[in-house]
Enzyme design. Structure first.
Site, mmCIF file in Angstrom:
data_model
loop_
_atom_site.group_PDB
_atom_site.id
_atom_site.type_symbol
_atom_site.label_atom_id
_atom_site.label_comp_id
_atom_site.label_asym_id
_atom_site.label_seq_id
_atom_site.Cartn_x
_atom_site.Cartn_y
_atom_site.Cartn_z
ATOM 1 N NE ARG A 25 -4.325 -1.202 0.012
ATOM 2 C CZ ARG A 25 -4.511 -2.236 -0.814
ATOM 3 N NH1 ARG A 25 -3.546 -2.589 -1.657
ATOM 4 N NH2 ARG A 25 -5.643 -2.914 -0.818
ATOM 5 C CD GLU B 25 -3.113 3.182 -5.458
ATOM 6 O OE1 GLU B 25 -4.135 2.626 -5.886
ATOM 7 O OE2 GLU B 25 -2.166 2.564 -4.987
ATOM 8 C CG HIS C 38 -3.271 -0.819 -7.012
ATOM 9 N ND1 HIS C 38 -3.743 -0.145 -5.914
ATOM 10 C CD2 HIS C 38 -3.171 -2.124 -6.627
ATOM 11 C CE1 HIS C 38 -3.916 -0.994 -4.915
ATOM 12 N NE2 HIS C 38 -3.573 -2.204 -5.316
HETATM 13 C C1 DGY Z 1 -5.902 -5.857 -2.956
HETATM 14 O O1 DGY Z 1 -6.524 -6.895 -3.217
HETATM 15 O O2 DGY Z 1 -5.914 -5.356 -1.842
HETATM 16 C C2 DGY Z 1 -5.113 -5.246 -4.052
HETATM 17 O O3 DGY Z 1 -4.462 -4.119 -3.702
HETATM 18 C C3 DGY Z 1 -5.927 -5.099 -5.293
HETATM 19 O O4 DGY Z 1 -5.806 -6.358 -5.810
#
Ligand code: DGY
Length: 323
Positions: free
Chosen positions: A242, A271, A289
């Site tokens: 993240r 984002e 992402h």
């Molecule tokens: C998640 O699943 O948390 C990712 O960041 C998106 O696939």
């Protein structure tokens, strides 16, 4: 028995949407426009299960809306830092996620970032597309060799270990890691890995540092100016977890000052907006992402969210209950 009423906040893969239509009285989001907070609140009042994803801020206001009908949130995604889990728990709302099915693809994207930034692949492709390549020469776009180097992994869970597998067995890399939990001896031995005492130790030792821990209050800006300064100036930082685990302002400064050699990022603090420098500095590789973005994985994520929600309404144990 009537079908549970479901609202899905974003467009899902077609086969999953077909399955949703069979199993739920579902409202889909054909135009894929993210919900506003007001729309999320209205959705909470009008369905039995909300199926949101990483782009939906399911905050305390949304979770505490008056006349709430939702008792189940079947999240499409493994990360749940966009959901206020404490409030969900307090309000008696069940939340599930979709771990495991995206492990391999996320680790693949981690490895892609690592290879691309080390070997200056993005720079090379940009040069070629701009018709600026003048031909092979011994000193053209020299990058850093990956094979045999040390990879430091912060967070040695499913994805951290899948990255270790690729790095160790594909690239003969030495694995060091930090994790707050005990990791089984079998796992450590499998990768001939070394658990270091502190994150600082990992930062100092790695030629590549990969962030693979969840986003929590504790991991917010875990990689800050101080930790960046501990890294070797030849080292690269990779983040597929993240964005807010890394202090982006400090990162930009470290890249400009050449405190570190480069960074590969699949996630960002706010984002889809990212600092201009992360789009323009040559020692940055940025992906929008893409971690779980394969057809197979996104279908598996949708099916997992469906399975969790069905289990809730059939009063079975949820395969992936968060709270
Ligand atoms: C998640 O699943 O948390 C990712 O960041 C998106 O696939």
């Amino acid at each position: 028995m009537s079908k549970p009423v479901a609202i899905v906040t974003r467009k899902w893969p077609e086969s999953c949407e077909e399955r949703l239509k069979e199993l739920f009285d579902v409202t889909l989001n054909a135009n894929d426009k993210p919900f506003t907070e007001e729309q999320l609140k209205t959705a909470m009042q009008n369905c039995d299960v909300l199926m949101p994803t990483v782009t939906d801020k399911i905050n305390a206001n949304v979770l505490s809306v008056e006349n709430r009908r939702v008792n189940m949130i079947g999240n499409f995604g493994v990360g749940f830092n966009h959901i206020d889990i404490e409030v969900a728990k307090k309000n008696g709302i069940t939340v599930s996620n979709t771990p495991a099915v995206l492990t391999d693809c996320t680790a693949d994207i981690g490895m892609s970032l690592l290879l691309m930034v080390a070997r200056r692949v993005g720079e090379g492709e940009r040069e070629l597309r701009a018709n600026k390549w003048t031909g092979w020469r011994p000193t053209h776009l020299l990058g850093t060799k990956v094979t045999g180097k040390t990879l430091g992994i912060i967070g040695f869970g499913r994805i951290g270990q899948a990255l270790a597998k690729r790095a160790k067995f594909g690239f003969d890399m030495k694995i060091v890691f930090w994790d707050p939990f005990d990791i089984s001896v079998d796992v450590v031995n499998k990768f001939e890995a070394t658990k270091l005492d502190t994150i600082e130790d990992v930062c100092k030792e790695g030629d590549f540092i990969s962030v693979n821990c969840p986003a929590t209050k504790e991991t917010f800006h875990l990689i800050d100016e101080k930790k960046l300064k501990l890294m070797k100036n030849t080292a690269f930082l990779i983040n597929t977890a993240r964005g807010d685990i890394i202090d982006e302002t400090a990162l930009v400064q470290a890249l400009k000052n050449k405190t570190i050699a480069g960074v590969g990022l699949d996630v960002f603090e706010t984002e889809p907006n990212l600092p201009e420098e992360l789009k323009t500095l040559e020692n940055v590789v940025s992906f929008p992402h893409l971690g779980s973005a394969s057809i197979e994985t996104r279908i598996a994520m949708g099916n997992t969210a469906i399975e969790n929600s069905l289990a809730f309404f059939e009063k079975r144990d949820l395969p992936n209950k968060v709270v």
